[in-house]
Design a protein around this motif. Structure first.
Motif, short mmCIF file in Angstrom:
data_model
loop_
_atom_site.label_atom_id
_atom_site.label_comp_id
_atom_site.label_asym_id
_atom_site.label_seq_id
_atom_site.Cartn_x
_atom_site.Cartn_y
_atom_site.Cartn_z
N THR A 154 0.83 -1.21 0.00
CA THR A 154 0.00 0.00 0.00
C THR A 154 0.86 1.26 0.00
OG1 THR A 154 -1.75 -1.14 1.20
CG2 THR A 154 -1.80 1.26 1.24
N SER A 155 1.97 1.22 0.72
CA SER A 155 2.83 2.39 0.80
C SER A 155 3.51 2.71 -0.53
CB SER A 155 3.90 2.19 1.87
OG SER A 155 4.83 1.19 1.48
N LEU A 156 3.50 1.76 -1.46
CA LEU A 156 4.16 1.96 -2.76
C LEU A 156 3.17 2.19 -3.90
CD1 LEU A 156 6.92 -0.80 -2.48
CD2 LEU A 156 7.16 1.65 -2.06
N TYR A 157 1.89 2.37 -3.57
CA TYR A 157 0.89 2.66 -4.59
C TYR A 157 1.11 4.04 -5.18
CZ TYR A 157 -2.04 -1.37 -3.34
OH TYR A 157 -2.53 -2.63 -3.13
N ASP A 158 0.53 4.22 -6.36
CA ASP A 158 0.56 5.52 -7.02
C ASP A 158 -0.23 6.52 -6.18
OD1 ASP A 158 0.54 7.70 -8.67
OD2 ASP A 158 -0.48 6.73 -10.34
N PRO A 159 0.39 7.60 -5.69
CA PRO A 159 -0.33 8.57 -4.85
C PRO A 159 -1.44 9.29 -5.58
CG PRO A 159 1.83 9.43 -5.45
CD PRO A 159 1.80 7.99 -5.90
N PRO B 65 -1.70 5.43 0.35
CA PRO B 65 -0.24 5.35 0.16
C PRO B 65 0.53 6.14 1.21
CG PRO B 65 -1.32 5.68 -1.94
CD PRO B 65 -2.38 5.86 -0.90
N ALA B 66 0.07 7.35 1.53
CA ALA B 66 0.76 8.16 2.53
C ALA B 66 0.64 7.54 3.92
CB ALA B 66 0.19 9.59 2.55
N ALA B 67 -0.56 7.03 4.25
CA ALA B 67 -0.74 6.40 5.55
C ALA B 67 0.11 5.14 5.67
CB ALA B 67 -2.22 6.05 5.75
N GLY B 68 0.18 4.35 4.59
CA GLY B 68 1.01 3.15 4.62
C GLY B 68 2.48 3.48 4.75
N ALA B 69 2.93 4.51 4.03
CA ALA B 69 4.34 4.91 4.10
C ALA B 69 4.70 5.39 5.50
CB ALA B 69 4.63 6.00 3.07
N LEU B 70 3.82 6.18 6.11
CA LEU B 70 4.08 6.64 7.48
C LEU B 70 4.13 5.47 8.46
CD1 LEU B 70 2.10 9.94 8.20
CD2 LEU B 70 4.55 9.53 8.42
N SER B 71 3.25 4.51 8.28
CA SER B 71 3.23 3.35 9.17
C SER B 71 4.51 2.55 9.06
CB SER B 71 2.03 2.45 8.84
OG SER B 71 0.81 3.15 8.98
N VAL B 72 4.98 2.34 7.83
CA VAL B 72 6.22 1.59 7.64
C VAL B 72 7.41 2.35 8.22
CG1 VAL B 72 7.81 0.69 5.90
CG2 VAL B 72 5.35 0.40 5.60
N ILE B 73 7.44 3.66 8.02
CA ILE B 73 8.53 4.46 8.59
C ILE B 73 8.53 4.38 10.10
CG2 ILE B 73 9.33 6.84 8.92
CD1 ILE B 73 8.46 7.40 6.04
N ARG C 31 -10.98 5.63 -8.70
CA ARG C 31 -10.15 5.19 -9.83
C ARG C 31 -9.35 3.95 -9.49
NH1 ARG C 31 -9.23 10.76 -9.78
NH2 ARG C 31 -7.19 10.43 -8.78
N GLY C 32 -9.20 3.68 -8.20
CA GLY C 32 -8.37 2.55 -7.79
C GLY C 32 -6.92 2.98 -7.66
N TYR C 33 -6.10 2.08 -7.16
CA TYR C 33 -4.68 2.34 -6.97
C TYR C 33 -3.86 1.35 -7.78
CZ TYR C 33 -5.89 5.34 -3.00
OH TYR C 33 -6.40 6.33 -2.21
N GLN C 34 -2.81 1.87 -8.41
CA GLN C 34 -1.92 1.03 -9.18
C GLN C 34 -0.58 0.90 -8.46
OE1 GLN C 34 -1.57 2.65 -13.11
NE2 GLN C 34 -3.61 1.97 -13.75
N MET C 35 0.02 -0.28 -8.54
CA MET C 35 1.34 -0.49 -7.94
C MET C 35 2.40 0.09 -8.88
SD MET C 35 3.49 -1.44 -5.77
CE MET C 35 2.54 -2.36 -4.58
N THR C 36 2.94 1.22 -8.51
CA THR C 36 3.97 1.88 -9.31
C THR C 36 5.31 1.94 -8.59
OG1 THR C 36 3.29 4.05 -8.44
CG2 THR C 36 2.25 3.31 -10.48
N TYR C 37 5.39 1.26 -7.44
CA TYR C 37 6.62 1.29 -6.63
C TYR C 37 7.09 2.73 -6.41
CZ TYR C 37 6.67 -3.68 -7.59
OH TYR C 37 6.33 -5.01 -7.68
N ALA C 38 6.14 3.52 -5.92
CA ALA C 38 6.38 4.95 -5.70
C ALA C 38 7.12 5.15 -4.38
CB ALA C 38 5.06 5.72 -5.72
N PHE C 39 8.44 4.92 -4.40
CA PHE C 39 9.24 5.11 -3.19
C PHE C 39 9.29 6.58 -2.77
CE2 PHE C 39 10.81 1.09 -4.85
CZ PHE C 39 10.86 0.32 -3.70
N GLY C 40 8.90 7.45 -3.67
CA GLY C 40 8.85 8.87 -3.32
C GLY C 40 7.81 9.16 -2.26
N ASN C 41 6.85 8.24 -2.05
CA ASN C 41 5.86 8.43 -0.99
C ASN C 41 6.53 8.60 0.37
OD1 ASN C 41 3.80 8.14 -2.83
ND2 ASN C 41 3.45 5.98 -2.40
N TYR C 42 7.61 7.87 0.59
CA TYR C 42 8.31 7.95 1.87
C TYR C 42 8.94 9.32 2.07
CZ TYR C 42 7.73 2.90 2.21
OH TYR C 42 7.20 1.64 2.29
#
Length: 286
Positions: A37-42, A256-264, A48-59
């Motif tokens: 989830t943290s790597l989904y397209d923001p 994506p933002a919530a998932g990235a914050l959780s992982v961090i 529209r749904g979420y696509q897995m784009t490996y958006a490491f920029g979310n972090y």
């Protein structure tokens, strides 16, 4: 004989299977889902749904946007853990060595708050620290607070709530370490040193370190991720990272933002725990 040893070895692995399946279903899979989830397209959304784009920029984006509540959570958690350690050590020492036949009753009183809801316990602090409550009126009368001073919706209220709610998590491990200590060692140290302070730091404190390490971990980890105390006892300037994550998940639907914050947050806590345990030298204490 060798066959019996092999059977016992296989039995040990079979006993691990239920716990391993439990961790796989309720930890490994959700953790993988959270990372994904943290790597989904923001730019995605519920419609529209979420696509897995490996958006490491979310972090990077969430750290830039929410570094203040992240550091505030670490600070509040550390302060609450320190207060729990000081208060909990005194209480655990008194129960272990001074309570006598009242030991069981005092332990029951320590865990008695768990018989009520976490939410109810926090709301009770909201009533105690209310602007028209007895505590604030008394402090204003004693000129400790000004006439317009308050305790509710302040960092003090949030830290006080965290300290109260997580104090039992500190007391119980400390009591377990102190209770199995041979009190004759303390008496002998006093005979040798003749100074209670030196005796404490030379004998009592080192022998209780396993309980200190366990208690601080059990207190610090949930305190950092807590959001109830900051929500009910704080204000917009005392928001912790748990409040931000909850808001992103439920209000903003920014998964994506919530998932990235959780992982961090989990990664930071895990790194701090590993460093702390290594520095504390628990391998030699246990």
């Amino acid at each position: 004989m060798a066959e019996m040893v092999r059977r016992r070895g296989r039995s040990g692995y079979l006993l691990i299977i239920p716990g391993g399946l439990w961790l796989l279903v309720f930890f490994a899979f959700p953790f993988y889902s959270l990372i994904a989830t943290s790597l989904y397209d923001p730019a995605g959304s519920d419609f529209r749904g979420y696509q897995m784009t490996y958006a490491f920029g979310n972090y990077v984006d969430v750290v830039e946007a929410y570094w203040q509540p992240l550091l505030r959570s670490l600070l509040y958690g550390a302060i609450a853990t320190f207060f729990c350690l000081v208060l909990g050590y005194v209480l655990a020492y008194a129960i272990a060595f001074k309570s006598g036949r009242w030991k069981t009753l005092m332990l029951v009183l320590v865990i008695a708050p768990f018989l009520t809801s976490f939410l109810v316990r926090t709301l009770s602090w909201k009533l105690l620290l209310a602007d028209d409550g007895f505590i604030v009126n008394t402090l204003q009368l004693l000129q400790v607070l000004g006439d317009d001073g308050r305790l509710l919706a302040t960092p003090f209220a949030v830290v006080a709530g965290l300290t109260y709610n997580f104090l039992p998590f500190m007391v119980l491990p400390l009591f377990a370490s102190l209770d199995k200590m041979d009190y004759r060692l303390i008496e002998a140290s006093r005979d040798l040193y003749g100074n209670p302070v030196v005796s404490f730091f030379k004998v009592t404190w080192p022998l209780s370190l396993p309980g200190v390490v366990s208690g601080t971990l059990l207190t610090f980890i949930p305190a950092v991720g807590d959001f109830i105390n900051a929500e009910l006892l704080g204000n917009t300037n005392t928001r912790m990272i748990g409040n931000v994550i909850q808001s992103l998940f439920t209000d903003a639907n920014d998964y994506p933002a919530a998932g990235a914050l959780s992982v961090i947050l989990m990664t930071m806590i895990l790194a701090m725990v590993l460093v702390y345990v290594r520095r504390a030298g628990t391998e030699e204490l246990l």
